[in-house]
Write an enzyme that holds these catalytic residues in place. Structure first.
Site: not given
Length: 1991
Positions: A1322, A1379, A1424, A1468-1469, A1611, A1613, A1678, A1722
């Site tokens: 990213q 991170r 990731h 990650n995830e 994480n 949201y 996150e 994040w």
């Protein structure tokens, strides 16, 4: 034995007793009514009765103990007649003198005596029983002093004067001090002393411990003839087997020849209780015979005669439910299994049905209490599920969720003024206890005692009536005897009797627990509900049948009642019968009856404060020799049967025999309650119907209930039986044990096939409610309004006409520039206490009976009855909701909602069939009178609309309706009649409903009746007449106003209109015109000046002239008309539904039409949710703006929202979440208007009460809070989810701030991790740099149509080359950690260790070193999502070789960086990798063709790869590197869409389990969850697969994976609302999860469609992790929010998001004990957000991608987040400023902390320099474009002059010299500057709104320079042309890009202004565009007709 103690009978304890009106010489005190049984007194210490000296007595030096009244009632029920009240001389007269009393003490004693009288006890007042007041003793000495005696006499006289009217019995002395003997006593005193000495001496000389008390008492005869009061008697060491103590004592007193007037029994009550002894129990055989004899000669007519009378005042009306029958939620909240759960799961109930869901009452507290409010019951009896409180049956298994459920139910009942009555046990024993023997095991007594104790302690503060057991006979008989019920034991020889034995002992122990521990503090009562039939002898002439009937009752009722209400033992008939059978059947004994010990009998007897009776039917009994057969009939020698003439029910064991209830009540009263005078509560009565046929119209139940209730009334009124409650079984249909759902007892029908479990009142519910309302069968209650009226203050005064545009345009100026965040931010608060909450309806829509009882046809009748109406399915209102015949059913709903007002309309043609008074229809008048009276009696204010579209057809035919002015007078006569007839009770009148609709839709478009299509003139003429009719009716009310005190108004259409461009004056004019044509058309004449608004007059006048008409089509009011109309409303009534967007257009001139006159167009707000009516979107924010408009435009009147609601399709029945969202948002906007804007909002009426005939839509849509089944004759009404939601809003009077939304202040732990995060693909860029290999995201992004706008991560944020800049941002944030992820393909280009790319590895070395140098700890994610493409070619994560590849890669990184890195994340995830990348295919690698298997395979390998990396680190690196490693798991939190629905609860649980649990469960608990494994296996097998699609771990793999964490990296949201979705046999992840998700409309939006701001879910899921996964340490890795569209560095929404979410984490840490160790925002900067490219921005820092250097610019959220970090939480502002707060400010939403520099036109400048540069740039642009026009001193706009006649319209717009609004040209500089100042605010606001974001901030620099146009800012001083911009015209709108206008919210990608590098010049708002101003030659606009300037 009993003894008369020395302290009670020595001379110092003598009593002198008097009785009022009798003195000391009583003539005859031998009668029972004169005999005293004494108790008391209260004591100081505990408030309990005293068994010690009177000196300890309560003396009013402290408040009367709580619960005293209930305690007195308890004593009275045990036969006590008098209660001792010792007065305190010291407290009453502390100085000894009657002239100086303590009045508080006097009042206290009076209150105490009044309480005694209220419960039927007489006070026995002791004048003196303690010490002499010190002041008197010091003055007079002791009793030897005559002065003291004189003072005592005065004190006694004082006492008599104060208390004589409250006390008939007095004791002068109860205890005398030692010097009494020396005082000079009179002869009377000497006689009393002599008697006292003689008794004392005689007792100690002649009463041995075994003496017979009756014989010894006779020896007192010679003492004297005075009546004797035995003031105190003490019980000691009496053996119950030798003495029937109390019975013999009373017998002795009654047979004594002494004149005994009374005796103390307190010690006996305290030690044994009066019922312990078998005294005064009548001979049972004779009692049955007596009762039978009373009724045997009744004729059938006498027996069945109906008694028309009322129950006593205060009678308790109840209904009931039982836990296992209704609750469902069988395993919710940790509930344990019950015997009925087991019974059902074993398939033993009807059709193998279970109670797993039942009525779902566990989730539907509000639904059930709603029904109770509708019924009007004042009590509700329900049972507690033992296993829900104690899952194992014992306290050590306590379930707090279970306690919470019952607390919520009890609280909801009390809030609704309904008394809770709790049954501790109704058949549902915890299965764990049954496994140990259940009720046969002796230990259950202690277990039940423990359970009861807990319930008393938890709920007893609110529950005042307890049933220990309900129908225990059924438990013994059916559960353990016949085995028909759970637990299904069949043993009537031993087990059934043992069960009864233990139940009785359990009951007694529970009673004693309450009595000993809780009665005095809680003041409640405890009893037992026993079931019994009535037994009727088959042949009354046969003594053996009568005896058999008696045995039947003893074997059913007496089995339990006799021990409790009698001697503590089983009835002798039962014992004798069993003994006879034992003797007759030695080889096969049919019954073994356990025996009670004497102590047990004493413990059981008298343990009930009331007699609870469950009665349903009767039996015909025949004597029969039962032989040696077990069971009651065999042992009891009787047969029971049913008389075939009795009415049957759906149950074989229940027949309708109402008269049996009266006989049974008389029997109980005679047998059990003669001595123990407790009331009878009928705790259950009802009958079942079958679940077939018409389940709503339950006439058989109606007849049953009316008859049984009437028999109870007879027992009370005619027989004197003390029945105080009647309980109908049951509230609703439920799970009826072994009958399942086949039999229905409910007053409410429950559809068990519908997951919503809707509850619909049956006809019996309405009948029962009517009986309650009448308190029986007398006259119905009538009432008057008792609450504070909601009526407004009258409107007064007149206002000037509206300008064009109206000054109310300030509403658009105030609100139209709000950001989405500002507009949607939810507001918590409440309305004023007198706020009016109501619902609405109208006559034609609900009444039906279109031609009944003389009603005349209306235009709607005529229209709908025609064949060509065009209404769907030819629907009509002929029946509609049938409210004409069912208004009581409507009242039921209103009571359920608890509204305080109800708006309905009167059908003109129902009262005046032909529209005129001469046709008066009295039956119509009666209907409305009944409705109004019922509303008033229910304390609901009627709001009456006189006209709601339904004109009598006769008036339309005769007069052409509202086109004819004659209709005005006809309407006025109708209104006059209504005011006169109903106005004494109606205080709120509405003349017309939506006259706009009548005029335009009825007479213009012709869409609705009377269907006149004349759009050019009829609407204006009709409106003219409607306004006059309204004004006439208003003035007619003037003659009633003084006497009736009501108010009158008109309900106007009031949708909001929003201009398409609020910065464009022309569009403001258009929006204003739209408001005036809709709302102002009627509101302007009424609320302003009596005339139409100028905008309307000008438009119609101009159009008429263009059409070459001689005059305007708009009629004119005369001056007299205007005066008459002006001010004819006492409040503003607005009907509001939606908002539309207006735009300026020029409509065609011909043909003439109201619509063509507008010159504006309307369209829907496209971003708003749709509804099931076209062009009626849910645009909540428009309501606030409308209310502000009304305030500004119409003089700040009081406003009532008289209609507001939303339509849903008729197929959406109960679960109307759309309506809930609608009300939740719209009502909140009204609240904002009230609390934030000061609008006088006084009431809100939801539309509508129920689904009804919706005009042209027929029955295809419904607006109702209640569903109506229009296919059913009875039109059953069922509350929807929205009804319960609306009730909660009413109850809370708005939206008080919930606990979830309240901030908590405090700090995180020391050493808390504060971090931010990024991911390699990213941000890094450098996609082919220095030997990096391709990743799957490189390929995915370079594949067309995969990433939005074809964005790629080739450069991204170029972090590969910007280590220093990235670290600088981190330092500015003040984070402790950072991170980031490592790109696997940058280090290992082909994914293997065959080649390590040192250049790539060195990048990470540089980054880590830079971080450590900045004192920031690295937190590294190994993976990731960017798998090397080379590994994807060989299968990627699907190929299990990836596990070793990942381990090798991890080994390289640990080895290279591990010495410097202490926090690691493996993956990650994994959810997104598996489901999104390999299931949905919308992320790399983009695979979607095997959604049923591939995600699970990938997930399987991800877990194993993680475990191997963890073990590698743990075994190889941890010892020397000492780091921590885990995996990051992501998850939303999920709430049920409807929290009252088990299906939605289950769906929410599945969402969480399939999300977080998919990966967390194997790691933290071992293996996949049982839920996932079971669901996927069962669905796989059902689809024909041979095994589950979810791979299985071996036992070794489970062990290998479990525990592979050092912390929970998480994480999160957002939160979702879940509901079930059925996918059939589709095989994929979503189908396995079988749930859909939505978001609550009130949650704030973000730049991502999936992310809604819902902070409360964060705390919940953190707690879930704690509870589900063993309380691991948690690091939030996150959490953040995105935005889209225009760049704005003031990212208030992000600051708000982080503040709210972090605060929820703090709550979890401080309040819930969640082990949170870190938080990561994040993300650090805007970056490539995967498939959405750069369009969604999560960054704390803005990255300017238009600049090749990709500069990072801090957003304001940097300041807010860094402040939280600096504070390590949230300092309490109440403690003063904290050093951690930046500049001492705590407002994190508006204090961006950026560098004092911005990038402006490619240059780095300070803010001040950039501001100057901006001024200069604009100035140069204007100079270039305007040339010589600059400074010419002219302005363009409409010259404002006085209006011309309406036929001409306003003057044309011209270019003219600068003038004042009044037309005067300024001649002096000051005047010109003032004019500039007048014009300036619109310019300033526009500039402020459009200025570059980087220049905005909290410093106020910009605002300061623009706040005063006279300040010497460069731009203002040198460019006065800026002052010529018309009001409201913004600079941005006068500046157009040469390439055209960009779409809203999208930056211009084609800038023409470039900087020195040749690239477009960028500001934080986006590229600066080439600009030019469009002006007419000479600086003006081309003159045009109309008041608004064109662009």
């Amino acid at each position: 034995m009993s003894e008369l103690s020395s302290e009670d009978f020595n001379p110092n304890a003598s009593s002198v007793t008097m009785q009022k009106d009798k003195g000391c010489e009583s003539s005859d005190l031998s009668s029972e009514e004169d005999f005293m049984l004494l108790a008391g007194p209260l004591t100081k210490q505990t408030g309990e009765s005293s068994t010690s000296k009177v000196n300890d007595a309560f003396d009013c030096s402290e408040p009367i103990p709580q619960g005293s009244k209930q305690y007195f009632r308890y004593l009275q029920s045990r036969g006590v007649t008098h209660f001792k009240v010792p007065l305190s001389w010291v407290q009453l007269l502390p100085k000894g003198h009657p002239s100086q009393p303590q009045q508080a003490v006097v009042r206290c004693y009076r209150t105490l005596m009044e309480q005694l009288h209220e419960v039927g006890l007489e006070p026995l007042v002791i004048i003196h029983g303690s010490r002499i007041p010190d002041s008197l003793r010091s003055s007079f000495g002791g009793w030897e002093s005559p002065d003291l005696l004189d003072m005592f006499q005065k004190y006694a006289e004082f006492a008599f004067l104060e208390f004589a009217e409250l006390a008939r019995s007095w004791v002068m002395f109860s205890s005398l001090e030692g010097d009494w003997e020396a005082s000079g006593a009179s002869s009377v005193q000497e006689n009393i002393l002599k008697l006292s000495r003689n008794i004392y001496q005689f007792y100690h000389e002649n009463f041995p411990e075994e003496a017979n008390f009756a014989e010894e008492l006779k020896r007192l005869q010679e003492i004297g003839s005075l009546p004797v009061l035995i003031y105190k008697i003490t019980v000691r060491d009496c053996a119950h087997s030798q003495y029937q103590l109390l019975g013999e004592f009373l017998q002795a007193l009654k047979t004594s020849e002494l004149n005994i007037m009374g005796s103390d029994v307190m010690d006996m009550l305290g030690e044994m209780n009066i019922e312990d002894m078998p005294i005064n129990l009548p001979d049972l055989r004779n009692s049955y015979q007596t009762v039978w004899d009373n009724f045997r000669d009744q004729t059938e007519a006498d027996r069945d005669a109906f008694l028309t009378d009322s129950f006593p005042a205060g009678f308790q009306w109840a209904t009931s439910s039982e836990s296992f029958k209704v609750e469902g939620g069988w395993s919710e909240g940790g509930k344990g299994e019950t015997i009925w759960d087991r019974f059902g799961h074993q398939g033993q109930a009807f059709d193998k049905q279970t109670a797993d869901l039942a009525c779902d009452s566990y989730h539907k507290v509000d639904y059930d209490v709603y029904l109770l409010r509708g019924l009007q019951v004042n009590t509700f009896q329900f049972s507690i599920s033992w296993a829900r409180i104690f899952p194992s049956g014992h306290k050590d298994s306590l379930s707090e969720d279970g306690v919470l459920y019952y607390n919520s139910l009890i609280d909801a009942l009390i809030e609704s003024d309904i008394k809770p009555i709790v049954t501790l046990y109704h058949w549902d024993l915890p299965q764990v206890l049954q496994d140990r023997g259940g009720w046969t095991d002796a230990s259950i007594v202690e277990a039940f005692q423990e359970y009861a104790d807990f319930c008393f302690s938890k709920f007893g503060d609110r529950v005042k009536t307890w049933n220990t057991f309900s129908s225990p006979w059924v438990v013994s008989h059916a559960g353990y005897g016949t085995g028909e019920h759970a637990p299904g034991v069949k043993d009537y020889v031993t087990t059934a009797y043992q069960v009864t034995h233990n139940i009785l002992k359990s009951h007694a122990e529970a009673w004693h627990v309450y009595n000993d521990k809780y009665r005095m503090t809680q003041g409640g009562q405890v009893g037992i509900a026993l079931n019994s039939d009535w037994a009727e002898p088959a042949d009354p002439s046969k003594a053996e049948d009568i005896a058999a009937a008696e045995r039947y009752l003893e074997f059913m009722l007496g089995w339990f009642a006799h021990p409790i209400f009698g001697a503590g033992d089983y009835p002798s008939i039962l014992k004798t019968q069993i003994e006879e059978k034992r003797a007759a059947c030695p080889s096969s004994v049919p019954a073994i009856l356990p025996t009670f010990t004497s102590e047990e009998m004493k413990r059981i007897a008298g343990t009930a404060d009331f007699f609870g009776l469950n009665h349903y039917t009767s039996r015909v009994i025949t004597h029969n020799n039962g032989g040696c057969v077990a069971g009651p009939e065999g042992v009891g020698n009787f047969n029971s049967s049913v008389d075939p003439s009795w009415s049957s029910t759906a149950s074989d064991w229940i027949s309708s025999v109402p008269w049996g209830l009266r006989r049974l009540l008389n029997y109980i009263s005679t047998v059990y309650l003669q001595t123990t005078k407790v009331p009878i509560y009928i705790t259950g009565n009802g009958m079942p119907t079958e679940n077939t046929g018409d389940v709503i119209n339950d006439q058989s139940r109606i007849q049953y209930l009316r008859s049984y209730i009437n028999e109870a009334l007879k027992a009370i009124s005619l027989d004197g039986v003390n029945v105080q409650r009647f309980t109908v079984q049951s509230l609703m249909d439920g799970f009826e044990g072994n009958q399942g759902y086949s039999q229905r007892f409910g007053l409410h029908y429950v559809d068990f096939k519908d997951a919503n479990r809707p509850r619909t009142p049956k006809q019996s519910a309405y009948i029962y409610a009517e009986i309650i309302n009448q308190n029986g069968f007398g006259s119905p209650k009538s009432g008057v309004m008792t609450r504070g009226e909601m009526y407004p203050h009258p409107y007064s005064g007149s206002l000037s006409p509206s300008d064009v545009p109206s000054q109310s345009k300030v509403v658009w100026e105030k609100f139209s520039h709000q950001s989405t965040f500002e507009r949607k931010l939810y507001h918590y608060g409440t309305f004023p206490d007198d706020f009016g909450w109501g619902v609405s309806s109208s006559a034609y829509q609900i009444e039906g009976s279109w031609n009944a009882d003389g009603k005349g046809p209306s235009v709607w009748d005529t229209f709908t009855n025609a064949s060509d109406s065009g209404i769907p399915e030819d629907a009509t209102g002929q029946v509609a909701c049938d409210s004409y015949n069912r208004f009581n059913e409507d009242l039921y709903m209103l009571r359920g909602l608890r509204v305080n007002s109800y708006r309905f309309s009167i059908s003109w043609s129902r009262i005046f069939p032909d529209g005129r008074r001469s046709s008066l229809n009295q039956k119509g008048v009666d209907y409305y009178n009944n409705l109004i009276n019922s509303l008033v009696a229910a304390n609901i204010s009627p709001i009456v609309t006189l006209y709601h579209y339904d004109l009598p057809t006769a008036l339309q035919t005769e007069l052409n309706g509202w086109e004819n002015p004659e209709t005005i007078d006809v309407f006025n006569d109708y209104a006059d009649f209504c005011f006169a007839t109903f106005g004494d009770r109606v205080k709120f009148w509405i003349t017309f409903q939506q006259p706009y609709t009548i005029a335009w839709s009825g007479y213009g478009l012709g869409e609705i009746p009377p269907n006149v299509k004349n759009p050019g003139t009829a609407p204006y003429q009709v409106a003219h007449n409607l306004i006059k009719a309204h004004a006439t009716a208003y003035h007619t009310y003037d003659k009633y106003r003084a006497s009736q005190g009501g108010k009158v108004s008109i309900a106007l259409n009031a949708d909001w209109v929003e201009p398409i461009d609020a910065n464009n004056p022309r569009e403001i004019y258009a929006a204003d015109r739209a408001m005036q044509f809709q709302l102002g058309w009627f509101a302007h004449p009424i609320f302003k000046n009596g005339d139409y608004p100028d905008a309307l007059k000008w438009q119609v006048g101009n159009k008429s002239e263009l059409q070459e008409l001689s005059e305007s089509r708009l009629p004119s009011f005369t001056d007299a008309d205007k005066s008459f109309i002006r001010g004819t409303a006492d409040m503003f009534c607005a009907n509001h539904y939606t908002t539309q967007i207006s735009s300026h257009v020029i409509n065609q001139i011909t043909p003439p039409s109201f619509e063509n006159d507008w010159d504006f167009a309307l369209k829907e707000e496209s971003d708003a949710p749709t509804t099931d009516i076209s062009e009626q979107r849910a645009v909540a924010w428009g309501l606030r703006r409308l209310l502000n408009w009304i305030k500004e435009e119409y003089g700040d009147p009081e406003v009532y929202i008289t209609e507001n609601g939303v339509a849903t399709d008729s197929t959406k029945t109960w679960d109307d979440i759309e309506r809930v969202f609608y009300y939740k948002t719209y009502i909140d906007e009204a609240l904002k208007a009230y609390e934030l804007d000061g609008v006088k909002v006084k009431g809100y009426l939801a539309t509508s009460l129920m689904d009804s005939f919706e005009w042209l839509n027929g029955y295809k849509v419904g607006f109702g809070l209640h569903h109506v089944d229009f296919t059913h004759t009875n039109r059953p009404r069922t509350p929807k989810y929205s009804a319960h939601f609306y009730y909660q809003v009413i109850k809370n009077n708005g939206f008080p701030t919930p606990d979830d939304e309240k901030m908590i202040y405090g700090y995180f732990r020391e050493g808390f991790i504060w971090s931010t995060a990024t991911a390699s693909y990213q941000i890094e860029g450098g996609w082919r740099a220095d030997g990096k290999g391709l990743s799957i995201w490189d390929k995915f992004a370079h594949t067309p149509l995969r990433v939005f706008d074809d964005d790629v991560g080739d450069i991204a944020c170029d972090s590969y080359n910007k280590v220093e800049e990235d670290v600088a941002m981190l330092k500015q944030l003040k984070v402790t950690h950072y991170r980031f992820s490592i790109s696997w393909s940058r280090v290992l280009p082909d994914g293997t260790t065959g080649h390590i790319n040192e250049a790539g590895l060195n990048y990470y070395h540089r980054l880590v070193d830079a971080l450590l140098a900045a004192n920031i700890q690295p937190h590294i994610t190994l993976y990731h999502w960017d798998l090397p493409q080379a590994l994807q070619k060989v299968g990627g994560w699907e190929n299990d070789t990836i596990i070793s590849r990942f381990k090798d890669y991890a080994d390289v990184i640990f080895s290279a960086l591990g010495d410097k890195v202490k926090l690691w994340i493996t993956i990650n995830e994994p959810y997104n990798i598996a489901a999104v990348g390999h299931g949905y295919g919308v992320a790399a690698p983009g695979i979607s063709f095997r959604p049923g298997t591939l995600p699970y395979i990938v997930g399987h390998n991800l877990l194993k790869a993680h475990a191997e990396a963890w073990h590698l680190y743990n075994e190889k690196y941890r010892p020397r590197q000492n780091g921590r490693i885990s995996i990051t798991i992501n998850s939303d939190w999920s709430e049920p869409r409807n929290p009252h629905k088990q299906e939605d609860v289950d769906a929410a649980r599945r969402v969480v389990e399939f999300y977080i649990g998919w990966f967390a469960h194997p790691i933290y608990n071992g293996d996949y969850s049982d839920m996932m494994k079971t669901i996927i296996r069962e669905r796989s097998l059902a689809a024909g697969l041979s095994k589950s699609r979810l791979p299985e771990f071996t036992s070794e793999e489970i062990k290998r994976i479990k525990g592979t964490y050092d912390y929970f990296a998480f994480n999160h949201y957002t939160t979702v609302l879940a509901f079930p979705v059925e996918y059939g046999n589709l095989q994929h992840y979503d189908a396995d999860r079988s749930a859909g998700t939505i978001a609550d409309r009130t949650w704030l939006d973000s730049g991502s469609s999936w992310l809604k701001v819902s902070p409360f879910g964060f705390r919940k899921i953190l707690n879930f992790i704690k509870e589900e996964y063993g309380d691991p340490p948690i690091i939030i890795t996150e959490n953040g929010i995105s935005e889209r569209g225009t760049i704005d560095l003031n990212d208030h929404h992000r600051s708000y998001y982080h503040e709210q979410y972090i605060n929820q984490a703090l709550k979890a840490y401080l309040l819930d004990g969640v082990n949170i160790q870190g938080y990561t925002a994040w993300s650090l900067m805007d970056n490539l957000e995967w498939a959405t490219g750069f369009s969604e921005r999560f960054g704390l820092f803005y990255v300017n991608r238009s600049d090749p250097k990709l500069p990072r610019i801090a957003k304001s959220s940097v300041s807010s987040y860094s402040t939280i970090i600096s504070c390590n939480g949230f300092p309490d502002p109440a403690l003063g400023p904290n050093d951690c707060l930046s500049d001492g400010k705590t407002d994190t939403l508006s204090s961006p902390n950026t560098d004092d520099s911005v990038n402006f036109l490619g240059m780095t400048l300070t803010i001040a320099d950039a501001e100057t540069g901006l001024y200069t740039t604009f100035a140069l642009l204007i100079v270039v474009v305007l040339g010589a026009t600059v400074g010419c001193g002219i302005t363009c706009g409409a010259e404002e002059t006085k209006p011309t006649p309406a036929s001409r319209g306003p003057p044309a717009a011209v270019c003219a010299p600068l003038k004042h609004p009044d037309g005067r040209r300024p001649k002096q500089r000051g005047q010109r500057e003032r004019l500039q100042k007048d014009l300036w605010p619109g310019v300033q606001e526009s500039i402020l709104a459009q200025r570059p974001a980087a220049l905005r901030g909290s410093s106020g620099q910009w605002a300061a320079s623009l706040s005063n146009p006279q300040r010497t800012s460069p731009l203002w001083r040198h460019h006065p042309t800026w002052s010529r911009i018309p009001p409201g015209e913004g600079v941005r709108q006068r500046v157009e890009a040469s390439a055209g206008t960009q779409p809203a919210g999208r930056p211009d990608r084609s800038p023409s202004i470039r900087n020195a590098t040749g690239r477009p010049a960028i500001t934080p708002d986006g590229p600066v565009r080439e600009a030019r101003l469009k002006l007419c030659p000479g600086g003006g606009w081309t003159p045009r007709q109309g008041p608004q300037p064109p662009p």
